[in-house]
Design a protein around this motif. Sequence first.
Motif, PDB file in Angstrom:
ATOM      1  N   ILE A 273       8.856   2.546  -9.946  1.00 18.35           N
ATOM      2  CA  ILE A 273       7.909   3.677  -9.897  1.00 18.35           C
ATOM      3  C   ILE A 273       8.585   4.891  -9.412  1.00 18.35           C
ATOM      4  N   LEU A 274       9.367   4.877  -8.605  1.00 16.16           N
ATOM      5  CA  LEU A 274       9.938   6.218  -8.202  1.00 16.16           C
ATOM      6  C   LEU A 274      10.751   6.790  -9.276  1.00 16.16           C
ATOM      7  N   ALA A 275      11.161   5.871 -10.096  1.00 12.28           N
ATOM      8  CA  ALA A 275      12.117   6.601 -11.400  1.00 12.28           C
ATOM      9  C   ALA A 275      10.783   7.192 -12.261  1.00 12.28           C
ATOM     10  N   GLY A 276       9.622   6.725 -12.330  1.00 16.77           N
ATOM     11  CA  GLY A 276       8.705   7.356 -13.089  1.00 16.77           C
ATOM     12  C   GLY A 276       8.248   8.629 -12.408  1.00 16.77           C
ATOM     13  N   VAL A 277       7.942   8.617 -11.307  1.00 20.54           N
ATOM     14  CA  VAL A 277       7.621   9.868 -10.405  1.00 20.54           C
ATOM     15  C   VAL A 277       8.617  10.844 -10.618  1.00 20.54           C
TER      16      VAL A 277
ATOM     17  N   VAL B 165       4.399  12.318 -19.694  1.00 26.70           N
ATOM     18  CA  VAL B 165       3.923  11.216 -20.386  1.00 26.70           C
ATOM     19  C   VAL B 165       4.928   9.839 -20.317  1.00 26.70           C
ATOM     20  N   THR B 166       6.191  10.178 -20.573  1.00 31.27           N
ATOM     21  CA  THR B 166       7.082   9.238 -20.378  1.00 31.27           C
ATOM     22  C   THR B 166       7.154   8.731 -18.756  1.00 31.27           C
ATOM     23  N   GLY B 167       7.289   9.748 -18.043  1.00 27.15           N
ATOM     24  CA  GLY B 167       7.170   9.015 -16.482  1.00 27.15           C
ATOM     25  C   GLY B 167       6.164   8.488 -16.007  1.00 27.15           C
ATOM     26  N   ILE B 168       4.996   8.913 -16.513  1.00 28.41           N
ATOM     27  CA  ILE B 168       3.589   8.187 -16.275  1.00 28.41           C
ATOM     28  C   ILE B 168       3.633   6.859 -16.687  1.00 28.41           C
TER      29      ILE B 168
ATOM     30  N   LEU C  23       3.535   3.577 -14.279  1.00 27.26           N
ATOM     31  CA  LEU C  23       2.440   2.582 -14.342  1.00 27.26           C
ATOM     32  C   LEU C  23       2.875   1.364 -14.602  1.00 27.26           C
ATOM     33  N   SER C  24       3.951   1.255 -15.689  1.00 25.13           N
ATOM     34  CA  SER C  24       4.528  -0.150 -15.859  1.00 25.13           C
ATOM     35  C   SER C  24       5.164  -0.891 -14.305  1.00 25.13           C
TER      36      SER C  24
ATOM     37  N   ALA D  63       0.649  -1.292  -0.091  1.00 20.32           N
ATOM     38  CA  ALA D  63      -0.074   0.096   0.200  1.00 20.32           C
ATOM     39  C   ALA D  63       0.926   1.389  -0.004  1.00 20.32           C
ATOM     40  N   GLY D  64       1.891   1.419   0.966  1.00 18.61           N
ATOM     41  CA  GLY D  64       2.776   2.496   1.018  1.00 18.61           C
ATOM     42  C   GLY D  64       3.669   2.642  -0.397  1.00 18.61           C
ATOM     43  N   THR D  65       3.714   1.583  -0.996  1.00 16.40           N
ATOM     44  CA  THR D  65       4.773   1.524  -2.527  1.00 16.40           C
ATOM     45  C   THR D  65       3.696   2.229  -3.300  1.00 16.40           C
ATOM     46  N   LEU D  66       2.445   1.843  -3.454  1.00 12.09           N
ATOM     47  CA  LEU D  66       1.391   2.237  -4.417  1.00 12.09           C
ATOM     48  C   LEU D  66       1.125   3.737  -4.321  1.00 12.09           C
ATOM     49  N   ASN D  67       1.186   3.995  -2.863  1.00 15.45           N
ATOM     50  CA  ASN D  67       0.812   5.356  -2.730  1.00 15.45           C
ATOM     51  C   ASN D  67       1.737   6.538  -3.326  1.00 15.45           C
ATOM     52  N   ALA D  68       2.902   6.007  -3.716  1.00 27.62           N
ATOM     53  CA  ALA D  68       3.654   6.783  -4.677  1.00 27.62           C
ATOM     54  C   ALA D  68       3.262   7.213  -5.992  1.00 27.62           C
ATOM     55  N   LEU D  69       2.213   6.647  -6.311  1.00 26.51           N
ATOM     56  CA  LEU D  69       1.627   6.979  -7.703  1.00 26.51           C
ATOM     57  C   LEU D  69       0.832   8.256  -7.725  1.00 26.51           C
ATOM     58  N   THR D  70       0.398   8.865  -6.350  1.00 21.97           N
ATOM     59  CA  THR D  70      -0.087  10.154  -6.187  1.00 21.97           C
ATOM     60  C   THR D  70       0.170  11.126  -7.311  1.00 21.97           C
ATOM     61  N   PRO D  71       1.530  11.621  -7.309  1.00 23.55           N
ATOM     62  CA  PRO D  71       2.050  12.571  -8.248  1.00 23.55           C
ATOM     63  C   PRO D  71       1.710  12.424  -9.660  1.00 23.55           C
TER      64      PRO D  71
END
Length: 289
Positions: free
Chosen positions: A279-283, A123-126, A130-131, A95-103
């Motif tokens: 995920i954090l790299a995407g953010v 768009v690239t970061g998103i 998501l991947s 749950a804590g990891t997926l919370n990083a999707l907020t930005p």
Amino acid sequence: MNKTVINWLLLISLSLIWGSSFILMKIGLTQLSSYQVAAVRIAASGLILLPIALKCIKGIPAKKLLLIFLSGSIGSLIPAFLFCMAEEKVDSSLAGTLNALTPVFIIINGVIFFHTNTSVNKVTGIAIALSGSVLLLLSKGHLQAGQNSMSVVLIVLATFLYGFNVNMVSKKLLHIPSLHITAVALSLNAIPALLILVYTGYFKLPLQHTSMLISTSAAVVLGVGGTAIATIIFYMLVKRAGVIFASMVTYVIPFVAIAWGIIYGEYFGILQVICMVIILAGVYVTNKK
């Protein structure tokens, strides 16, 4: 004390508070239902901020109060229930990891609903974030059978609502101080939270029992610390150091959540670490100028 040192202390404190929220939900759920944990959380945060709300509500236009109430519902009340319902079936570290999707969802909501301009790197970061989320779900063996997939959807929906609320506040409530919005929104949403506690029979439970006291205390700390005090610290940090520095908390929260999950006996292996880094790299790419 040096201003930079204070800013870093605030950032670390905020990361520890928000990162610990997910394990506090787990502790609350040992004796209380998901509805009760979420309701106690919002009621506690609303009551602690009530003095601020009573002081500043007179300066808020009446036509904006409904929008502020909706902001509290979309940005706090509903996500609190979604996260607690999800953590009945999934690990707090997940749950804590997926919370990083907020930005990421702040960007997505801005483009879809608020006509915000975007760029190639966003768009690239998103896509990267998501991947990483999809890979994280596939890396958890107990999710492959699909029995907990809906719980993951609830977490993603909560982060989606967080993103929508940020955009709504920035567009519709721009001229009202953020702390005033938070205090009034949470105090107003404490009313339905208290009604839910009455409806679910919370006040008829043996609250004096040690195990019940521990669960209730976890939910109260979650509300007072993880919602009310953390929000105040965040706005202090934004004012002192800027949005970019404050947004760094997004990268630290998952590590705190994972650490608590491991202490609590949850599994988080090398594959999950790799997915979290993706995920954090995407953010990071999403927020990069």
